[in-house]
Each structure stands twice: as C-alpha cells, then as structure tokens.
Design a protein around this motif. Structure first.
Motif, PDB file in Angstrom:
ATOM      1  N   ASP A 290      11.589  32.991   5.768  1.00 59.56           N
ATOM      2  CA  ASP A 290      10.839  34.024   6.486  1.00 59.56           C
ATOM      3  C   ASP A 290      11.668  34.685   7.575  1.00 59.56           C
ATOM      4  O   ASP A 290      11.568  35.879   7.813  1.00 59.56           O
ATOM      5  CB  ASP A 290       9.600  33.395   7.156  1.00 59.56           C
ATOM      6  CG  ASP A 290       8.472  33.235   6.165  1.00 59.56           C
ATOM      7  OD1 ASP A 290       8.659  33.655   5.013  1.00 59.56           O
ATOM      8  OD2 ASP A 290       7.423  32.694   6.550  1.00 59.56           O
ATOM      9  N   PHE A 291      12.439  33.853   8.268  1.00 57.14           N
ATOM     10  CA  PHE A 291      13.148  34.359   9.438  1.00 57.14           C
ATOM     11  C   PHE A 291      14.627  34.606   9.167  1.00 57.14           C
ATOM     12  O   PHE A 291      15.405  34.817  10.079  1.00 57.14           O
ATOM     13  CB  PHE A 291      12.994  33.377  10.608  1.00 57.14           C
ATOM     14  CG  PHE A 291      11.607  33.332  11.148  1.00 57.14           C
ATOM     15  CD1 PHE A 291      11.183  34.274  12.078  1.00 57.14           C
ATOM     16  CD2 PHE A 291      10.712  32.366  10.724  1.00 57.14           C
ATOM     17  CE1 PHE A 291       9.907  34.247  12.573  1.00 57.14           C
ATOM     18  CE2 PHE A 291       9.416  32.334  11.215  1.00 57.14           C
ATOM     19  CZ  PHE A 291       9.005  33.281  12.147  1.00 57.14           C
ATOM     20  N   PHE A 293      16.569  36.972   7.883  1.00 57.05           N
ATOM     21  CA  PHE A 293      17.299  38.158   8.328  1.00 57.05           C
ATOM     22  C   PHE A 293      17.246  38.337   9.838  1.00 57.05           C
ATOM     23  O   PHE A 293      18.193  38.828  10.439  1.00 57.05           O
ATOM     24  CB  PHE A 293      16.821  39.401   7.580  1.00 57.05           C
ATOM     25  CG  PHE A 293      17.335  39.410   6.173  1.00 57.05           C
ATOM     26  CD1 PHE A 293      18.665  39.702   5.930  1.00 57.05           C
ATOM     27  CD2 PHE A 293      16.540  39.039   5.106  1.00 57.05           C
ATOM     28  CE1 PHE A 293      19.187  39.662   4.654  1.00 57.05           C
ATOM     29  CE2 PHE A 293      17.047  39.007   3.815  1.00 57.05           C
ATOM     30  CZ  PHE A 293      18.373  39.317   3.597  1.00 57.05           C
ATOM     31  N   ILE A 294      16.146  37.884  10.439  1.00 54.58           N
ATOM     32  CA  ILE A 294      16.098  37.914  11.897  1.00 54.58           C
ATOM     33  C   ILE A 294      17.214  37.032  12.445  1.00 54.58           C
ATOM     34  O   ILE A 294      17.953  37.412  13.354  1.00 54.58           O
ATOM     35  CB  ILE A 294      14.716  37.432  12.393  1.00 54.58           C
ATOM     36  CG1 ILE A 294      13.637  38.403  11.894  1.00 54.58           C
ATOM     37  CG2 ILE A 294      14.694  37.318  13.904  1.00 54.58           C
ATOM     38  CD1 ILE A 294      12.231  38.058  12.321  1.00 54.58           C
ATOM     39  N   GLY A 297      20.701  38.550  11.726  1.00 56.98           N
ATOM     40  CA  GLY A 297      20.914  39.662  12.656  1.00 56.98           C
ATOM     41  C   GLY A 297      21.284  39.148  14.030  1.00 56.98           C
ATOM     42  O   GLY A 297      22.268  39.591  14.633  1.00 56.98           O
ATOM     43  N   ALA A 298      20.523  38.162  14.507  1.00 57.02           N
ATOM     44  CA  ALA A 298      20.775  37.625  15.836  1.00 57.02           C
ATOM     45  C   ALA A 298      22.171  37.002  15.909  1.00 57.02           C
ATOM     46  O   ALA A 298      22.893  37.167  16.894  1.00 57.02           O
ATOM     47  CB  ALA A 298      19.703  36.589  16.187  1.00 57.02           C
TER      48      ALA A 298
END
Lengths: 605, 294
Positions: A290-291, A293-294, A297-298
C-alpha cells in the motif's frame, strides 16, 4: 562500534564468505519450502540488478532511469530464443545478456554526449521507448499480454543438459551465478577498471588529463552494466515463466534505483543489503504494498541528504580500491619521481608556434610561440587574465587552438583530445586539484598508472593474467613516487580528510605516475605552506634532473626563482618578456603590466 | 486532408499545453539551474484536487483555485526539501533523484488517499460536444479555447519576465547567480516565488489537459511531463519561445502519428525525438552551445 563495523565489513566482503553462503544455499535448497526458495531466488536476482545499476550510477556516476529496459531486452530475447527458435536455456540466457550489453553499448554513444539531468531524461526516454516498442510489436512480444508458458522450473518444463530443473535446482543455479558475479565485481572494483569509473564520476576533465579516455570508460560502464542487468532479466523471465511489458516499466527502474541507493551507491556489499531488504520487506509487511511508492518517494527525496552512503555507510567501512593481495605482491618502493633515462636533456620536446585562442570576440592568447627542452623548467607568468591558464588548456588539448601548431616530440598534437595528448607524454594539473575525495592518497595516485596497465575487465575481475604483473608493479611505482614527494606517511589517508596543501601535492604525484615527458603545472604552489613548497620544489628539481620538461604557471616568485631556468611573461595574451627571472624584475614592460604605466615625470608638460 | 487538419489543430492545442509545461520547467531552471522531475505529479495534484473538490459540490472556480494553490504550495515544499539541500551535495544527481522521488511521493499519497481510479473532470468553459466550423472543417471548440488560453499564459509570463522587477531579477539570476547575490538581491524570495509560480502554471496546464481528456488519474502527469521535456529539449532549455515552438511541433507530430498509426506510436515518436535531439543537438534547435569551462 567501528570495530564491529570493520569486522562485519571484513566478513561480508570476503570472497570466502560469499562462497560459503552460496554453498549453504546450494546444500539447503531442496530442504527449503517453496515460498522460501522463491524469496531467495528473487533476492538473488535483485542483487544482480542492484549491482548492475551500481556499476553505472554508483561507480561511473551516470544516472540511469531506464535500467529495467536492459532487463527486459534480455528477458524477451532469451525467452523468444527458447520458445521460438528452440535454443537451449544454457545458450539463450548468455545470448540475452549479450544483447542487453549490446543495447547498453549502443545507448552509450548518444548518452556519452549528454550529462547531468539531460542524461536522466535520455535514460528515462530509453526505458519508455522500450516499453512502447514491446507493447506495439505484439506479433513478436505478445503486446500487453506478454509471453506465457515459458519453460520454467515452476512448471517443471525447463530442461538443461537433459536434466529437468525444479525450483531448488534453479535456486542453486542462481546462487552459483550470483556468487561468481559478486566475486568478479569485487575484483573489478578494486582494479584500474573500477578506479577509472570513480575517476570519471568525479571529473571527466581530470580523468582525461591523466590519459584515461573518459568516453571509453563510460561506454564500458554502460556495456557491463547493461549486460549484468540483462543476465538478471533473462534469469527472471525463466524463473516466473512469464514476461510482459509491465515488469520492465518505469516503476521497475525506480525500484532498482531505490534498492541501490538504500544499499549505498558505490558499495558492493551495500547492494546485497539493499536488494535483500527490498525483496524481504514487502513479503513480511502486508502494508508495504500500500505504501510502497510513498516509501520509495520518501527514500529518493531524503537519501542524499540524510544517508548519502546508504545502509552501507552505517554497516560497513568505506570500500577500498586496492586488493590487499596485489599490495603484498608489490616490490618495496624506491623513491623516484618517475624520470627515465631515455630522455636526452637539452633536446626540444615541446614547441608551439603562432598559438592563438579566442572565445567569441575575446582573444585570450595571441600569436604565442615558444619551446621547451627536456630537463628545462619554464615559468609562465603574468597578471590575472593574461592567458596563462588558457595556454595550458590549449597545450593539454582541453581547448582546441583557434590557430597555431603544437609539436610534442616532433609530432603535431594540436587539436587532439586531452587523453591522447596525455598518452603522448604531456600531462597537466589544475588550479583546483581534481582528485577523488573518497579515495586514499595511494588510490588517487594509482589513477595515474591507468594508461600503463594493459589488463581488461575479465582479468581484473578474476585476478588472472596481466593484472598479476601490472597491478603490483603500479603499486610499487606509486609508493616510490609518494616517498619521493614526502607523502608516504599519508598514503592510506582518505583524501578528503587531508588539508588542501596535500591535495595539490597528490595531484602532482598522480601526474608523475603517467611518466610524462612534459609536465604542465597550473599554479601548483597556490595555497601551499612553506614546507609543502619545499617538497614541491624538490620534486620539480628531481624531474628536471631526470630530463622532464616542466612548464609552471604561478604567482609565487620566490618559488619560481628557485626552480625555473627562464620565464616568459604574458600580458593580454601576448608575450612581453622572455629570459632569466632576474632580468625580468628590471624589465620596464613587465613592471608596467603589473603596476600600471609609470607616468614619465615631466614637470614641464 | 481534412483528417490531417483536424489532427494538426488538436496537435497545436495539446502542443500549446506541452509548451506551457516546458515554460514552467524553465522557471525553476532559470533561478536554480534545476529541473523538477516531479513536475508531472505537481500538475496531477492540482487537477486531481480540482476534480475531487468539484465532485463534492464545490463551485468549479473555487475548486480550480484550491487546486492551483495546492500545486503552488507543493512546489514551494519541493524547493525546500529537494532542491535547496541538494545544492549543497553538488552535481545534478542529487536533485534529479530527489525531485523524481518527490513526484513519486505525491503520486503515492494521492493514489493512496484519493484512489487509483480516473475521476471525471468537469467542463470549465465549454463542453467537448461543441464545435466550430473553420473553413468547412469541424473543430472542437475546446481545442481552440485551450490553445488560446495556454498561449495567453505563456505570453503573460514572458511579459512579466521582461517588464517587471521580479522578472528582471530572474533574468539576472539566470545569467549569473553569484553576481546577483552580491548585489544584495533577496535570492531566496525570488527562488520561492518562481517555484510557486511554476507550480501554479503547471496546475493550469493540468486543468487544460483534463479539459481535453475529460478525466484525471494519479498517473496522469507523468507522460505530460515527458512531453514537456521533449518540448524543452527541442526548443532549447531555458527559452520560452523555443519551448513554444518545440511544444507545438511535438504536439502536431504526436497527434498526426497517433491518428494515422496509433496513440502509442505517437508517444513513441515523441520519445524518439527526445533521444535524437539530446544526442545530436543537446542545446536544442534554437539554443546555443554552452562554452565548456575548465
């Protein structure tokens, strides 16, 4: 803490450890669950991919946002060769990797013409074009549906040399291949090949100045990196028994980049850590998907500021670029600046006539002719902007002359690229020392020996053939130069931890390793302490005695007075004085150019 | 022939949007010598925010304003988080990777919290069914409005660059950042304003694109950014009129190839143009080569 890091690094980076680990996987493979086999198989393939981008981006400094396309080329090639042409797996995988390497080599030509963010755009474009082609060319690639039913260990349809491979066999195969690749890379990184990658990363201009053909080094990095990514891609295609365009899209290239930067760009064990972490985490954490790509990116936003050396920076000591074995094999050094007996003192080695260089409307050097004899030290002086540095830039090939001729040892070298000029025997240093900050002094100086070694990537990686002779010889010679320059006590210090004065001397030492007949020094004494100037002086006088011709641009008159045979003074790009340094001080034209025109006292006027 | 003209008009229209995106890239390039690899997500953010707000009943002008402010704000953050720290690292790899990461981050957040599905975009001025008759050829009115609007925005920016104090400072910074700093120009403020403006204009470009496409989804910005890159590169980075020329050329090529072969082929051709121009003439068709400094 440092001790633990050192031990950890020593163990994990040791070839024997990697070999043992591979052996353990080979022995344990049949006893593992299907899920574990798959996890390790993916981890091993990711290690290969992370190593491939590390070679290109981490070491050679060429950013790649299209690495997945290299994987894709090999995956499609290998799979099609098996399915359509009926090739055996044992041939199709190397063939796929070779095709990816060829694609990397082809891409390196346009990519070699651009740098910085233009390169990021180009690799991005390359990756996207590959996916578009695959999507459109559906008669061959199956379009968006991809290719299914590929002979694979999961389907028990992969036959190699008459033997049907199951997932345990395939895992064994992967472990052996990865161990061999890691062994090869660890040798390659610590050889002239790996060092040249970092040198080009740091400054192409500096690499060229010591004879390293940076364009060729970049092509080599692209080819090897693409080949390695291709190997991983081909193995991946047969592992999952399906290839489709979505496996090689931009998000895959990003994932590869994230693995590599988390692990630590430039560090080989770091790549292993990054690849394993990003293979294992998604399977352990349900929310990861779920996370994803977040998180990616981070990581990309923060990594260069927060953790520029990645996990490897925390876990391992910085990688060193010389194999201890070659160091042990090196003969004890004899202090020498590298003069050889073949030079005939007094014979003209460098002559330039009618040299002219202009930038737009500005003429930096105009109609300048001069010559240098073997064993002569010439000072080139003049106020700022008088054309001294331009002269060095033109002589060394950095700028082609607007007109005029440069003869080095009787051959015309005007307009030749810098690395060719360096190989012909004329080497220069820079006003701002351009060295590799993360290298030790010795590693930096060894860069100068690059042109004298003949071994290639294969010999370097496996430690066979010519590297066994060339590398210890280069190390012994480098140690000799460092001793002669009084730098032997800092040989193993990392350059960026040393004061500025040392860096200048190290740059001169690196230039000496090329064994030039002509040495061009651009403000070598600037920023040096008196003690350091003394060492520089001794080196220059040594070189003169050995028959090397030296051209020095500097403002430090006392230093010049002690080393030069004669001086040429430039003003506004034109020669205004030539002769002994003592006579120069009394020359009215020279005084005028430094101090301004003396108004002739004429009270009557 | 009629088909070709229809395609060419559509191409000029989308090309003007590409030019607008390229101009927003110029804004950050002038002031910081950086290019935002996350610009696609910035313009997606504005468009998504507008669409979602409009869907929940906010009047379209207010929704659009909120979206544009959001993307301007996101750019200010990007400058603070990606560009400013990376300038201390040196080289372009730092900021290229971190701005790319910033875009992925925004895209990740938007798809996580606003959903991965395409959202219908409301008509702002005209609806897609309206046509005008131009020399006997039916042309979507939408295309003409979009074309006129992007050209106006580009022209306004160009005027601002030429005739306002802020614009002259931007020109000065583009020429020589060190010298400008020495003259006591508040560089930080100029940079932040440029980034905010770049984000706002990117948002406008996103809304204009959504007018033509009709929907918006989290992945919507990326291919637009690539087209913006192509426009920039063809025209020469940092040049507004080059960007306009590049954008229009690429828009027409993409639409004509797209119409006669396939959309993917259209896209592929523009990528190929990117590669070829980068390889053959990195300074662009109108650009001059930058002198190498030793």
């Amino acid at each position: 803490m440092t001790r633990i890091r050192f031990l950890l690094g020593a163990v994990l980076c040791d070839a024997r450890f990697v070999g043992l680990l591979a052996l353990a996987i080979v022995a344990a493979a049949p006893h593992l669950s299907e899920a574990t086999r798959q996890l390790i198989s993916f981890a091993v393939i990711n290690i290969l991919i992370a190593c491939s981008i590390n070679l290109l981006t981490g070491m050679a400094g060429q950013i790649s946002l299209g690495q997945a396309a290299f994987m894709g080329i090999a995956a499609y090639a290998s799979v099609l060769l098996v399915k359509v042409a009926g090739w055996p797996f044992a041939l199709s995988v190397p063939a796929g990797a070779l095709m990816a390497a060829a694609a990397g080599w082809i891409l390196s030509w346009p990519a070699g013409r651009v740098r910085e963010f233009y390169l990021a755009m180009m690799t991005l474009g390359f990756g996207m074009i590959f996916v578009e082609v695959v999507r459109e060319w559906d008669s061959v690639t199956g379009g968006v549906m991809g290719i299914t039913g590929i002979p694979s260990p999961q389907l028990r349809s992969l036959v190699v040399f008459g033997r049907t491979l199951d997932t345990a066999d395939y895992l064994r195969l992967l472990a052996v291949i990865a161990a061999a690749v890691l062994f090869w890379l660890s040798g390659l990184n610590r050889s002239r090949v790996g060092r040249a990658f970092f040198a080009v990363h740091e400054s192409e201009t500096a690499a060229d100045s010591i004879g390293i053909d940076s364009a060729m080094v970049k092509r080599q990095a692209y080819t090897l990196s693409a080949g390695l990514a291709g190997l991983a891609g081909a193995l991946y295609g047969h592992l999952v028994s399906y290839v489709g365009p979505e496996s090689f899209e931009l998000h895959r290239s990003i994932e590869i980049l994230v693995m590599s930067v988390i692990g630590g760009l430039g560090s080989l064990p770091g790549q292993v850590v990054g690849a394993v972490a990003l293979t294992w985490l998604p399977l352990q954490l349900e929310v990861f998907e779920d996370f994803k790509f977040i998180l990616y990116g981070a990581v990309l936003v923060a990594i260069f500021v927060v953790m520029p050396r990645g996990l490897a920076g925390l876990l391992f000591p910085p990688p060193r670029m010389i194999r201890p074995a070659w160091r042990q094999a090196a003969a004890p050094p004899t202090a020498t600046t590298g003069g050889s007996a073949r030079r005939v003192v007094g014979r003209t080695v460098l002559a330039w006539t009618g040299l002219r260089r202009s930038f737009g409307g500005l003429t930096a050097v105009a109609d300048f002719s001069c010559e240098l004899a073997a064993g002569e030290v010439l000072g080139l002086i003049g106020p700022n902007g008088s054309g001294k540095s331009t002269t060095i830039n033109v002589l060394s090939g950095l700028y082609p002359p607007s007109s005029g001729r440069i003869e080095l040892a009787g051959a015309d070298v005007s307009g030749l690229p810098p690395h060719v000029v360096a190989r012909r025997g004329m080497v220069r240093t820079f006003q701002d020392p351009r060295l590799v900050g993360r290298f030790t002094v010795l590693e930096n100086v060894l860069l100068g020996a690059h042109v004298h070694a003949r071994y290639g990537a294969l010999e370097a990686g496996f430690g066979i053939g010519r590297i066994r002779r060339d590398e210890p010889a280069a190390i012994a010679r480098a140690a000799g130069v460092l001793t002669a320059m009084g730098l032997d006590d800092v040989a193993d210090r990392v350059l960026e931890t040393l004061p500025y004065g040392y860096r200048r001397l190290v740059e001169v030492a690196r230039a000496l390793m090329v064994e030039p007949d002509v040495l061009l020094l651009d403000e070598p004494a600037a920023g040096l302490s008196e003690g350091e100037i003394g060492r520089l002086e001794r080196a220059v006088l040594d070189l003169r005695a050995a028959g090397v011709a030296v051209l020095i641009v500097d403002h430090h008159m006392d230093f010049l007075a002690r080393v030069v045979d004669r001086v040429v003074v430039l003003d506004g790009g034109r020669e205004i004085f030539r002769g002994a340094i003592g006579a120069m001080r009394d020359d009215p034209k020279v005084a005028e150019c430094y101090l301004g025109r003396m108004e002739t006292t004429d009270a009557r006027g | 022939m009629r088909f070709t003209i229809t395609l060419a008009v559509a191409g000029l229209s989308v090309g003007s949007i590409y030019a607008l995106i390229a101009v927003t890239l110029n804004l950050t390039f002038w002031t910081t010598r950086t290019v935002n690899f996350g610009q696609g997500a910035i313009l997606m953010l504005c468009t998504m925010a507008t669409a979602v707000a409009a869907r929940s009943g906010v009047p379209i002008w207010l929704a659009g304003t909120v979206g544009i402010l959001a993307s301007a704000f996101a750019m200010v953050i990007a400058e603070r988080v990606c560009v400013l720290p990376a300038s201390k690292v040196g080289g372009s790899m730092g900021w290229a990777v971190s701005t790319l990461g910033f875009g992925i981050l925004i895209q990740g957040i938007v798809s996580k919290y606003l959903g991965n599905q395409a959202v219908a975009f409301p008509d702002v001025v005209l609806d897609a069914a309206q046509f005008v008759d131009l020399f006997g050829i039916r042309i979507g009115a939408q295309y003409l409005v979009v074309f006129a609007f992007s050209l106006t925005v580009i022209a306004l920016l160009d005027l601002a660059i030429r005739y306002t104090v802020w614009g002259r400072v931007v020109q000065a910074v583009a020429q020589d950042p060190e010298l400008t700093r020495v003259f006591g120009v508040p560089m930080r403020r100029v940079v932040v304003v440029s980034f905010a403006l770049s984000g706002a204009m990117a948002g406008v470009a996103g809304i204009l694109t959504a007018q033509i496409i009709g929907t918006v989804d989290p992945a919507f910005g990326f291919s637009l950014l690539i087209s913006g890159f192509v426009a920039s590169i063809v025209g020469g980075f940092g040049r507004n009129w080059g960007a306009l020329l590049g954008g229009l050329v690429i828009g027409v090529i993409e639409q004509v190839v797209g119409g006669y072969v396939s959309t993917a082929a259209g896209h592929g051709v523009s990528l190929a143009v990117l590669m070829v121009v980068l390889a053959v003439r990195p300074q662009g068709l109108l650009g001059r080569a930058e002198a190498v400094k030793a």
